[in-house]
Design an enzyme around this catalytic site. Structure first.
Site, PDB file in Angstrom:
ATOM      1  N   LYS A  68      22.807 -13.740 -26.191  1.00  0.00           N
ATOM      2  CA  LYS A  68      22.916 -15.174 -26.510  1.00  0.00           C
ATOM      3  C   LYS A  68      22.449 -15.502 -27.927  1.00  0.00           C
ATOM      4  CE  LYS A  68      24.183 -15.965 -22.223  1.00  0.00           C
ATOM      5  NZ  LYS A  68      23.575 -16.836 -21.259  1.00  0.00           N
ATOM      6  N   GLU A  91      20.773 -31.297 -17.609  1.00  0.00           N
ATOM      7  CA  GLU A  91      19.904 -30.394 -18.384  1.00  0.00           C
ATOM      8  C   GLU A  91      19.346 -31.116 -19.614  1.00  0.00           C
ATOM      9  OE1 GLU A  91      22.028 -26.161 -17.209  1.00  0.00           O
ATOM     10  OE2 GLU A  91      22.666 -27.172 -19.024  1.00  0.00           O
ATOM     11  N   GLY A 137      18.511 -21.939 -19.201  1.00  0.00           N
ATOM     12  CA  GLY A 137      19.278 -20.942 -19.933  1.00  0.00           C
ATOM     13  C   GLY A 137      20.025 -21.555 -21.107  1.00  0.00           C
ATOM     14  N   ASP A 196      23.809 -20.790 -23.673  1.00  0.00           N
ATOM     15  CA  ASP A 196      25.024 -19.989 -23.863  1.00  0.00           C
ATOM     16  C   ASP A 196      25.022 -19.287 -25.208  1.00  0.00           C
ATOM     17  OD1 ASP A 196      26.363 -20.570 -21.349  1.00  0.00           O
ATOM     18  OD2 ASP A 196      26.316 -22.623 -22.077  1.00  0.00           O
ATOM     19  N   LYS A 220      24.796 -25.309 -24.696  1.00  0.00           N
ATOM     20  CA  LYS A 220      24.529 -25.191 -23.261  1.00  0.00           C
ATOM     21  C   LYS A 220      25.654 -25.881 -22.506  1.00  0.00           C
ATOM     22  CE  LYS A 220      20.521 -26.145 -21.540  1.00  0.00           C
ATOM     23  NZ  LYS A 220      20.871 -25.131 -20.521  1.00  0.00           N
ATOM     24  N   GLY A 221      25.700 -25.609 -21.213  1.00  0.00           N
ATOM     25  CA  GLY A 221      26.693 -26.288 -20.382  1.00  0.00           C
ATOM     26  C   GLY A 221      27.777 -25.371 -19.860  1.00  0.00           C
ATOM     27  N   GLY A 222      27.583 -24.055 -20.059  1.00  0.00           N
ATOM     28  CA  GLY A 222      28.553 -23.100 -19.534  1.00  0.00           C
ATOM     29  C   GLY A 222      28.757 -23.282 -18.031  1.00  0.00           C
ATOM     30  N   THR A 250      19.633 -24.365 -14.820  1.00  0.00           N
ATOM     31  CA  THR A 250      20.809 -23.972 -14.034  1.00  0.00           C
ATOM     32  C   THR A 250      21.442 -22.731 -14.659  1.00  0.00           C
ATOM     33  OG1 THR A 250      21.215 -26.236 -13.339  1.00  0.00           O
ATOM     34  CG2 THR A 250      23.119 -24.760 -13.335  1.00  0.00           C
ATOM     35  N   GLY A 251      21.981 -21.867 -13.800  1.00  0.00           N
ATOM     36  CA  GLY A 251      22.694 -20.692 -14.304  1.00  0.00           C
ATOM     37  C   GLY A 251      22.085 -19.404 -13.789  1.00  0.00           C
TER      38      GLY A 251
END
Ligand code: 5RP
Length: 227
Positions: free
Chosen positions: A122, A104, A83, A85, A95-97, A27-28
């Site tokens: 990153k 995920e 992706g 962060d 992760k989890g932005g 995701t992202g």
């Protein structure tokens, strides 16, 4: 010439997708390019099944005609691509932005092979300048935030478009402002099992390789020697 680092990384990662695989779709904005590339490969005859990590990715994959599975229909994932962060040289990632960290993590945990894709911004020496997302239950959210605040983690309830952000799982996100160089193992240990916490965005040494799009136009592939 302006290069699209996220697109370069996403498209390169798609090359690791092979016929017959069950593929975890991240995701992202970087994963978006990878999903587009995989969709094109499916149009060209690639036969895969995929598990999306968010409703946004699910919608994109459906639109592209990528055959999808639900999480209950699989017992493993061959390759997960997503992706990040922030990530440090020890392959510790935040992760989890985008708020999809729980799905995920479920998908990456089931995967035989994991690839994190990113632009070069990153890559950091120490993670923590980016907020650490934590998915918390709506019921008792205030108390869960207080528990995290008591450790000095500066939790902030995520707001999007003026409303409290709600995840695909119906929960809230608390973003922890820890600062670069926080004690990763201590925070990981304290968050795991904390009342009200579904999951957090620390993904420690989970990937087999990183694929990094660079401003120079180069795509760096960094293999994880411990995998
Ligand atoms: C979503 C994520 C994303 O993968 C992460 O935020 C990176 O996003 P982007 O590729 O847009 O920079 O963890 O929950």
């Amino acid at each position: 010439m302006q290069v699209d680092m996220k697109k370069m990384a996403g498209e390169r990662a798609a090359q690791y997708v092979k016929d017959g695989m069950i593929v975890g779709l991240g995701t992202g904005s970087t994963a978006y390019h990878m999903v587009n590339a995989v969709g094109q490969m499916v149009k060209n005859g690639l036969s895969i099944r995929a598990i999306p990590t968010s409703s946004a990715t699910e919608a994109q994959a459906r639109e592209l005609g990528i055959p999808l599975l639900t999480i209950d229909e699989l017992d493993h994932v061959d390759l997960a691509i997503d992706g990040v962060d922030e990530i440090d040289p020890q392959f510790n990632a935040i992760k989890g932005g985008g708020g999809a960290l729980y799905r995920e993590k479920v998908v990456a945990s089931l995967a035989k092979e994991v690839i994190w894709i990113m632009d070069e911004s990153k890559l950091v020496d120490k993670i923590g300048a980016f907020h650490l997302p934590v998915e918390i239950a709506q019921y008792g959210a205030k108390q869960a935030m207080a528990r995290m605040a008591a450790f000095g983690w500066n939790p902030v309830l995520r707001i999007k478009n003026g409303e409290t952000f709600v995840t695909d799982n119906g929960n809230f996100i608390a973003d922890l402002h820890l600062g670069a160089g926080f004690n990763i193992e201590q925070v990981y240990g304290r968050l795991s099992g904390m009342l009200g916490v579904l999951e957090h965005g620390l993904f420690l040494n989970m990937c087999n390789r990183m694929i990094v799009g660079c401003a120079s136009g180069e795509v760096r592939i960094i293999e994880n020697p411990s995998k």
